[in-house]
Write an enzyme that holds these catalytic residues in place. Structure first.
Site, PDB file in Angstrom:
ATOM      1  N   ARG A 104       0.886  -1.180   0.000  1.00  0.00           N
ATOM      2  CA  ARG A 104       0.000   0.000   0.000  1.00  0.00           C
ATOM      3  C   ARG A 104       0.911   1.213   0.000  1.00  0.00           C
ATOM      4  O   ARG A 104       1.708   1.408   0.925  1.00  0.00           O
ATOM      5  CB  ARG A 104      -0.919  -0.002   1.222  1.00  0.00           C
ATOM      6  CG  ARG A 104      -1.624   1.336   1.414  1.00  0.00           C
ATOM      7  CD  ARG A 104      -2.694   1.293   2.466  1.00  0.00           C
ATOM      8  NE  ARG A 104      -3.872   0.606   1.971  1.00  0.00           N
ATOM      9  CZ  ARG A 104      -5.083   0.694   2.544  1.00  0.00           C
ATOM     10  NH1 ARG A 104      -5.253   1.434   3.616  1.00  0.00           N
ATOM     11  NH2 ARG A 104      -6.113   0.049   2.038  1.00  0.00           N
ATOM     12  N   HIS A 131      -7.539   0.751  -6.214  1.00  0.00           N
ATOM     13  CA  HIS A 131      -7.721  -0.064  -5.002  1.00  0.00           C
ATOM     14  C   HIS A 131      -8.435  -1.362  -5.421  1.00  0.00           C
ATOM     15  O   HIS A 131      -9.603  -1.585  -5.072  1.00  0.00           O
ATOM     16  CB  HIS A 131      -8.537   0.723  -3.975  1.00  0.00           C
ATOM     17  CG  HIS A 131      -8.520   0.136  -2.600  1.00  0.00           C
ATOM     18  ND1 HIS A 131      -7.737  -0.954  -2.251  1.00  0.00           N
ATOM     19  CD2 HIS A 131      -9.212   0.470  -1.458  1.00  0.00           C
ATOM     20  CE1 HIS A 131      -7.929  -1.245  -0.979  1.00  0.00           C
ATOM     21  NE2 HIS A 131      -8.814  -0.401  -0.479  1.00  0.00           N
ATOM     22  N   GLN A 134     -10.324  -3.876  -2.898  1.00  0.00           N
ATOM     23  CA  GLN A 134     -11.638  -3.457  -2.408  1.00  0.00           C
ATOM     24  C   GLN A 134     -12.738  -3.847  -3.393  1.00  0.00           C
ATOM     25  O   GLN A 134     -13.850  -4.209  -3.005  1.00  0.00           O
ATOM     26  CB  GLN A 134     -11.652  -1.942  -2.175  1.00  0.00           C
ATOM     27  CG  GLN A 134     -12.956  -1.426  -1.595  1.00  0.00           C
ATOM     28  CD  GLN A 134     -13.197  -1.910  -0.170  1.00  0.00           C
ATOM     29  OE1 GLN A 134     -12.326  -1.798   0.674  1.00  0.00           O
ATOM     30  NE2 GLN A 134     -14.376  -2.445   0.104  1.00  0.00           N
ATOM     31  N   ASP A 219     -17.195   7.449  -1.315  1.00  0.00           N
ATOM     32  CA  ASP A 219     -15.927   7.334  -0.587  1.00  0.00           C
ATOM     33  C   ASP A 219     -15.659   8.708   0.023  1.00  0.00           C
ATOM     34  O   ASP A 219     -16.338   9.693  -0.319  1.00  0.00           O
ATOM     35  CB  ASP A 219     -14.823   6.934  -1.591  1.00  0.00           C
ATOM     36  CG  ASP A 219     -13.492   6.584  -0.930  1.00  0.00           C
ATOM     37  OD1 ASP A 219     -13.431   6.499   0.311  1.00  0.00           O
ATOM     38  OD2 ASP A 219     -12.503   6.410  -1.671  1.00  0.00           O
ATOM     39  N   CYS A 259     -16.239   1.869   0.940  1.00  0.00           N
ATOM     40  CA  CYS A 259     -15.103   1.011   1.291  1.00  0.00           C
ATOM     41  C   CYS A 259     -14.684   1.174   2.748  1.00  0.00           C
ATOM     42  O   CYS A 259     -14.004   0.307   3.291  1.00  0.00           O
ATOM     43  CB  CYS A 259     -13.929   1.299   0.355  1.00  0.00           C
ATOM     44  SG  CYS A 259     -13.302   2.987   0.464  1.00  0.00           S
ATOM     45  N   ARG A 287     -13.590  -8.484   2.442  1.00  0.00           N
ATOM     46  CA  ARG A 287     -12.168  -8.276   2.129  1.00  0.00           C
ATOM     47  C   ARG A 287     -11.383  -9.541   2.465  1.00  0.00           C
ATOM     48  O   ARG A 287     -10.491  -9.965   1.748  1.00  0.00           O
ATOM     49  CB  ARG A 287     -11.608  -7.090   2.936  1.00  0.00           C
ATOM     50  CG  ARG A 287     -12.201  -5.730   2.569  1.00  0.00           C
ATOM     51  CD  ARG A 287     -11.785  -5.295   1.182  1.00  0.00           C
ATOM     52  NE  ARG A 287     -10.336  -5.245   1.034  1.00  0.00           N
ATOM     53  CZ  ARG A 287      -9.557  -4.227   1.394  1.00  0.00           C
ATOM     54  NH1 ARG A 287     -10.105  -3.151   1.923  1.00  0.00           N
ATOM     55  NH2 ARG A 287      -8.246  -4.266   1.212  1.00  0.00           N
TER      56      ARG A 287
END
Ligand code: CP
Ligand code: NVA
Length: 301
Positions: A104, A131, A134, A219, A259, A287
């Protein structure tokens, strides 16, 4: 032969993605039933985090443990990564000792460069641009609750950010229509928009976008690394909130996803995200299951 990486969702074919989502649902059931399944015994994952995380770290670390393997956490503060050791050297060394690397970070190019020099699969666990992990969880969640997403209307409300870009990739692979409702100046990457012009449309009209939607996603207004812009963004995103009135324009069985982490009262109201039938908690839990399916795909097939 170079290893298979997962840097964006489009590193999978459409069929591979669909198989992976079905497998995630199977793995979830096995986990719930208490079935022990340890295909990654003695295998090690290195997890490099240059940004904060709750879900990504816990899901990968728990997933590796459940699969019989081990995950180790590396932060730039405590490793040579933060003292300027070249990515290429770090990639060669770390990948010589572990079986898979998860990263990340900020620049997507950094993950791509690490992958170029890695002898084992590299997983993008979020960059400024994408991402993909996700999206595995989000698409699994839609499938579990509503069946195939093919042909559905998905609406992205807010910033044309890393999550939005991954939704654009998902629209291509899973054949759904994506409407991105964002303020002027916050549109997603123009190359991606042009590439997926057949299925992605951009608008500033949130109400028109939400009308007849099957899935509404949002988001935070300011992503990690954009903390300084928080105040300006709060103003710029005025009107781009997912609330009950907006959800009422969507189909009766429309889902809402986020998310997480979420800022209640900013991009979403509490009555939407905390509604009794909210799927955001399934989305977060998935996840774990989706990434276990990903690890199995990358390391066991
Ligand atoms: N959604 C997500 O990636 O959460 P974390 O930042 O907590 O990992
Ligand atoms: N767009 C957000 C997602 C967090 C999981 C960020 O990059 O901070």
């Amino acid at each position: 032969m170079s290893p298979r990486h997962f840097l964006t969702l489009t590193d999978l074919t459409s069929d591979e993605l669909k198989q992976l989502l079905s497998r995630a649902i199977e793995l979830k059931k096995m986990h719930r039933d208490g079935t022990q399944y340890q295909p990654l015994k003695n295998r090690v994952m290195a997890m490099i985090f240059e940004k904060s995380s709750t879900r990504t770290r816990v899901s990968f670390e728990a997933g590796m443990a459940q699969f019989g393997g081990h995950a180790l956490f590396l932060s730039p503060r405590d490793s040579q990564l933060g003292r300027g050791e070249p990515i290429e050297d770090s990639a060669r060394v770390i990948s010589s000792m572990v079986d898979v690397v998860m990263i990340r970070t900020f620049e997507h190019e950094k993950v791509a460069r690490f992958a170029e020099y890695s002898s084992v699969p590299v997983i993008n666990a979020l960059t400024d641009d994408f991402h993909p992990c996700q999206l595995l969880a989000d698409m699994q969640t839609y499938l579990e609750h509503r069946g195939s997403i093919q042909g559905k209307k998905v609406v992205w409300v807010g910033d044309g950010n890393n999550m939005c870009h991954s939704y654009m990739n998902a629209a291509h692979l899973l054949d759904f229509q994506l409407v991105v409702a964002c303020p002027k100046g916050y549109e997603p990457n123009t190359e991606l928009t042009a590439k997926y012009a057949d299925r992605v449309t951009i608008t500033q009209d949130v109400q028109a976008a939400a009308t007849d939607a099957d899935l509404i996603v949002t988001d935070v207004f300011a992503s990690m690394g954009q903390e300084d812009e928080q105040d300006a963004r709060l103003q710029d995103f005025d009107g781009f909130q997912v609330n009950k009135e907006l959800m009422a324009l969507a189909h009766d069985d429309a889902l809402f996803m986020h998310c997480l982490p979420a800022h209640r009262g900013e991009e979403v109201t509490a009555d939407v995200i905390d509604a009794a039938d909210s799927v955001v908690w399934d989305e977060a839990e998935n996840r774990l299951h989706a990434q276990k399916a990903l690890l199995e795909f990358l390391l066991c097939s």
